[in-house]
Design an enzyme around this catalytic site. Sequence first.
Site, PDB file in Angstrom:
ATOM      1  N   ASP A   1     -23.436  23.290  -3.377  1.00 54.82           N
ATOM      2  CA  ASP A   1     -23.169  22.002  -4.015  1.00 54.82           C
ATOM      3  C   ASP A   1     -22.024  21.262  -3.353  1.00 54.82           C
ATOM      4  O   ASP A   1     -22.083  20.044  -3.195  1.00 54.82           O
ATOM      5  CB  ASP A   1     -22.882  22.208  -5.507  1.00 54.82           C
ATOM      6  CG  ASP A   1     -24.179  22.398  -6.281  1.00 54.82           C
ATOM      7  OD1 ASP A   1     -25.104  21.594  -6.066  1.00 54.82           O
ATOM      8  OD2 ASP A   1     -24.282  23.359  -7.057  1.00 54.82           O
TER       9      ASP A   1
ATOM     10  N   GLU B   1     -17.064  23.476  -6.480  1.00 56.06           N
ATOM     11  CA  GLU B   1     -18.259  22.959  -5.815  1.00 56.06           C
ATOM     12  C   GLU B   1     -18.377  21.442  -5.950  1.00 56.06           C
ATOM     13  O   GLU B   1     -19.354  20.849  -5.519  1.00 56.06           O
ATOM     14  CB  GLU B   1     -19.515  23.662  -6.343  1.00 56.06           C
ATOM     15  CG  GLU B   1     -19.628  23.749  -7.837  1.00 56.06           C
ATOM     16  CD  GLU B   1     -20.837  24.558  -8.304  1.00 56.06           C
ATOM     17  OE1 GLU B   1     -21.729  24.853  -7.509  1.00 56.06           O
ATOM     18  OE2 GLU B   1     -20.876  24.886  -9.507  1.00 56.06           O
TER      19      GLU B   1
ATOM     20  N   CYS C   1     -19.425  31.870  -2.902  1.00 55.29           N
ATOM     21  CA  CYS C   1     -20.722  32.421  -3.298  1.00 55.29           C
ATOM     22  C   CYS C   1     -21.876  31.526  -2.886  1.00 55.29           C
ATOM     23  O   CYS C   1     -23.027  31.832  -3.178  1.00 55.29           O
ATOM     24  CB  CYS C   1     -20.747  32.711  -4.797  1.00 55.29           C
ATOM     25  SG  CYS C   1     -20.426  31.262  -5.790  1.00 55.29           S
TER      26      CYS C   1
ATOM     27  N   HIS D   1     -33.655  26.138  -4.267  1.00 55.63           N
ATOM     28  CA  HIS D   1     -33.883  27.339  -5.046  1.00 55.63           C
ATOM     29  C   HIS D   1     -34.818  28.331  -4.317  1.00 55.63           C
ATOM     30  O   HIS D   1     -34.582  29.532  -4.301  1.00 55.63           O
ATOM     31  CB  HIS D   1     -34.472  26.934  -6.400  1.00 55.63           C
ATOM     32  CG  HIS D   1     -35.215  28.025  -7.036  1.00 55.63           C
ATOM     33  ND1 HIS D   1     -34.574  29.042  -7.688  1.00 55.63           N
ATOM     34  CD2 HIS D   1     -36.517  28.317  -7.035  1.00 55.63           C
ATOM     35  CE1 HIS D   1     -35.469  29.893  -8.082  1.00 55.63           C
ATOM     36  NE2 HIS D   1     -36.664  29.482  -7.707  1.00 55.63           N
TER      37      HIS D   1
HETATM   38  C1  PEP Z   1     -23.407  26.780  -4.954  1.00 52.56           C
HETATM   39  O1  PEP Z   1     -23.537  25.628  -5.375  1.00 52.56           O
HETATM   40  O2  PEP Z   1     -22.971  27.045  -3.808  1.00 52.56           O
HETATM   41  C2  PEP Z   1     -23.793  27.930  -5.781  1.00 52.56           C
HETATM   42  C3  PEP Z   1     -23.523  29.159  -5.401  1.00 52.56           C
HETATM   43  O3  PEP Z   1     -24.459  27.700  -6.938  1.00 52.56           O
HETATM   44  P1  PEP Z   1     -26.003  27.252  -7.044  1.00 52.56           P
HETATM   45  O4  PEP Z   1     -26.619  27.414  -5.695  1.00 52.56           O
HETATM   46  O5  PEP Z   1     -26.602  28.126  -8.073  1.00 52.56           O
HETATM   47  O6  PEP Z   1     -25.891  25.823  -7.471  1.00 52.56           O
HETATM   48 MG    MG Z   2     -23.808  25.254  -7.450  1.00 51.75          MG
END
Ligand code: PEP
Ligand code: MG
Length: 586
Positions: free
Chosen positions: A460, A436, A507, A194
Amino acid sequence: MSEVILKGIPAASGVAFGPAYLLGKEDFIVPARPISENDIPLEIARFEEALIQTRREIIDIQKKIAQEMSSEHAQIFDAHLLVLEDRMLIEEVISRIKKEHLSVEYVFSEELKKYMNVFSNIEDEYLRERVSDINDVGKRILKSLLGKKKSIGLDELTEQLIIVAHDLSPSDTASMHRQNVIAFATDVGSRTSHTAIMAKSLGIPAVVGLEEATFKVKNRDFLIVDGRLGLVIINPDEKTLENYRIEQTKISILKDRFSNIKDLPAQTLDGRKVEIAANLELPEEIPSIISHGAAGIGLYRSEYFYMNRVDLPSEEEHYQAYKFVAEAIHPYSVIIRTLDLGGDKFLSQFEVPKDMHPFLGWRAIRFCLARPDIFKVQLRAILRASVHGKLKLMYPMISGIEELRQANAILNEAREELKREGIPFDDNLDVGVMIEVPSAAMTADLLAKEAAFFSIGTNDLIQYSLAIDRVNEKTAYLYEPAHPGVLRLIKAIIDAGHNQGIWVGMCGEMAGDVNLALLLLGLGLDEFSLPSLVVPQIKQLVRSVTFRQAKDIAYTALGLSTGKEVEEYSKLKLKELAPEINGEER
Ligand code: PEP
Ligand code: MG
């Protein structure tokens, strides 16, 4: 003091330098608050009062110890009392308040550090050990000066600082003062934790996984954070600092180098058009998303909306927030990802039992399906806001078609309710799926029949397919986006989507990796969603090559056997086809 270099994991590019702020150990971090000439007597009186109060406290402790233990033990505190009587320290503080017009707590904390430094360098062992006494008394005086509030919150910073912490929670980063936090350095974490994601969104350098930063760095140590190489330099010498000053100037020149293509499409030389969108964590990022020429928002991480509050957001609050973003980004679209609680994103409103393995536990869509009461509030709000712009919705952590159907059933209930209530919404709202989880990737052909689009969540997807905890610094070296296993999954997802006629985006952080962008383009990715600051670079990259060239790169990369080989090959092609991306000459 000679410089000390700590090596960690580069998490967000850039270079910053400034004083350190140790989160959680901030007893001595006190902002430099200017005072007026008239305030000087008041500040001095506050100082004297704090000294008296501390003296009282120590004498009380001494009495208590003498009663409960022995007078010998109580004598230890005589040394503390002596600190309070040190004329040199006291006079120096008073004279600096008068001369520099700065608040007493700041001047005192600075003088205290000097004082402790002198003692820690003394040869005599007995005297050297007095440092802890001085530290203890110093803390008491500061506590008294600062009132009950010993430390300041991240939202109250009044000067530009580098945050050093064991870890930064989503609520820390969501609440911090944006202008005054210039870099992060943390003991734990990895590229997709994060903290790294947030630093990239805010456009500040970050180094994570430093393991011992909070031990080695002291409050207000001068630091350089090099987010490209993953270095933190404590008390750099003049030469190092000078080199980094030059480096920082170069970086800021490079930053603006593609601003001229802001309004141009992301189109290859032979006409293949893709979308370069941005990820959004906090509404404050909207101006940066617009100014960097992003074609909308490819991932709105809605969970930040739930942070730092004691209650759950109401439907109206959700609605207003989504309406605001939809209108601000119009005519582009905004993809709202429904609540992805769990893993390293947790909520404070309700007691969620601690999972043994949070990333494999009660997370994202699993939580939402189990708590339709919470889920439906968000779905209704997204539907209602859909009339104010171009919204799309996507579900996180879908592992198979059943979860997609269950989520859609709740969405349909929300639609029916709104119809009954006569509330308008866009009946053709696109509903997509984040891919993911490896089982979703392998059944993407089935999911594609019932989804309007896919967005690959590589953060993920990589952790689940390579069995690497995405936030663990110990295994961070195994986290390889270019791993052949990952590339094959990505290819399978894109092909499955295209076979069903739906578009496929990405993403996860991998979408913003300039070294791998040509490869992803060649695999047929239709949309890249990434931190807004990287948008111009990736767009320029797409505009520098033909789709044919990118496809050849993808083809060759898929034939390689290790992630390292793929990465080296991709870097080589980048240097050959678009050296200007990294500031080099053609
Ligand atoms: C991911 O898992 O790539 C994603 C974009 O979601 P997050 O990083 O919020 O889990
Ligand atoms: Mg994710």
